[in-house]
Design an enzyme around this catalytic site. Structure first.
Site, PDB file in Angstrom:
ATOM      1  N   ASP A 259       0.793  -1.192   0.052  1.00 52.41           N
ATOM      2  CA  ASP A 259      -0.056  -0.099  -0.041  1.00 52.41           C
ATOM      3  C   ASP A 259       0.847   1.468  -0.032  1.00 52.41           C
ATOM      4  O   ASP A 259       2.141   1.217  -0.293  1.00 52.41           O
ATOM      5  CB  ASP A 259      -0.933  -0.064   1.179  1.00 52.41           C
ATOM      6  CG  ASP A 259      -0.345  -0.008   2.513  1.00 52.41           C
ATOM      7  OD1 ASP A 259       0.684   0.254   2.609  1.00 52.41           O
ATOM      8  OD2 ASP A 259      -1.014   0.039   3.473  1.00 52.41           O
TER       9      ASP A 259
ATOM     10  N   ARG B 236      -4.781  -5.755   0.855  1.00 50.74           N
ATOM     11  CA  ARG B 236      -3.314  -5.456   0.386  1.00 50.74           C
ATOM     12  C   ARG B 236      -2.741  -6.564  -0.212  1.00 50.74           C
ATOM     13  O   ARG B 236      -2.214  -6.284  -1.393  1.00 50.74           O
ATOM     14  CB  ARG B 236      -2.381  -4.821   1.645  1.00 50.74           C
ATOM     15  CG  ARG B 236      -2.718  -3.542   1.900  1.00 50.74           C
ATOM     16  CD  ARG B 236      -1.604  -3.114   2.766  1.00 50.74           C
ATOM     17  NE  ARG B 236      -1.901  -3.868   4.324  1.00 50.74           N
ATOM     18  CZ  ARG B 236      -0.898  -4.230   5.016  1.00 50.74           C
ATOM     19  NH1 ARG B 236       0.355  -3.980   4.477  1.00 50.74           N
ATOM     20  NH2 ARG B 236      -1.072  -4.897   6.080  1.00 50.74           N
TER      21      ARG B 236
END
Length: 231
Positions: free
Chosen positions: A93, A185
């Site tokens: 991320d 993620r």
């Protein structure tokens, strides 16, 4: 609500702000409840962590209701967000900077939508190295921030819906419905690999946990205002 209401147990729906940890929200609410009723302590906990860069629904339990946290944690979750294609990051991320870039010239709308099908159902997924999972007594993110590497075992998770809701390359908006333990993620990272490119999660919002919706939640400030006014 009264002091007894909180001690007997409440389920609070809070919209977690950006850049707050889930624990910061819990600590803030606990402190405000203690200040409001002049008490030394009260049990407060959350049912499912959100990363600091994510927003959305946190279920906060107080008093005797904290015994039900595991029940809430096990429920199906819904997320919306944005995956940015063409680059990966170590954390998957925006917590860390892009470390590799890839071409996205070959990516079409059809390819994006077709590739989501690979992730529907029961899948194997490796959590990010930047996560709160413990290994040998240490959080993985503690090892990652020291530059240490470790082998992470894949785990079985279930994704019942992975839908592309908007495409504006390199950004792709999505909706996901998934089981407990799913890392969005990791889904973003794996999705990039499946596209023969790279990707990272650039925005995330949790919209539902079981039958609870973020639409019914309060901001942290909204909860505090209600607490001070006696509502």
């Amino acid at each position: 609500m009264t002091e007894e209401d909180f001690k007997n147990g409440q389920v609070l729906l809070i919209d977690k702000p950006l850049n707050w940890t889930s624990f910061q929200v819990v600590n803030k609410l606990r402190w405000e409840i203690k200040q409001r009723f002049k008490i030394k302590n009260i049990k407060v906990g959350h049912a499912g962590t959100l990363d600091p860069l994510a927003t959305g629904l946190l279920i906060i339990c107080t008093g005797k209701q904290t015994k039900e946290i595991d029940t809430y944690q096990g429920q199906i979750k819904e997320y919306t967000g944005t995956i940015t294609l063409g680059g990966t990051t170590p954390s998957y991320d925006l917590e860390t900077e892009i470390n590799e870039t890839f071409s996205i010239d070959h990516i079409s709308d059809e390819l994006l939508k077709e590739t989501t099908k690979q992730f529907i159902g029961e899948i194997q997924q490796k959590p990010p190295i930047f996560s709160a999972i413990k290994k040998d007594g240490k959080r993985l993110y503690e090892l990652a921030r020291k530059g240490e590497t470790t082998e992470i075992k894949a785990r079985t998770v279930t994704i019942s819906e992975f839908k592309i809701t908007n495409i504006d390359l390199p950004k792709v908006d999505f909706k996901v419905v998934c089981s407990k333990g799913t890392y969005i993620r990791s889904l973003a990272f794996d999705f990039g690999n499946a596209l023969n490119s790279g990707a990272h999660l650039s925005a995330l919002r949790r919209t539902k946990i079981g039958d609870f919706s973020v639409d019914k939640s309060l901001s942290v400030d909204g909860f505090i205002d209600g607490l001070k006014s006696g509502n």
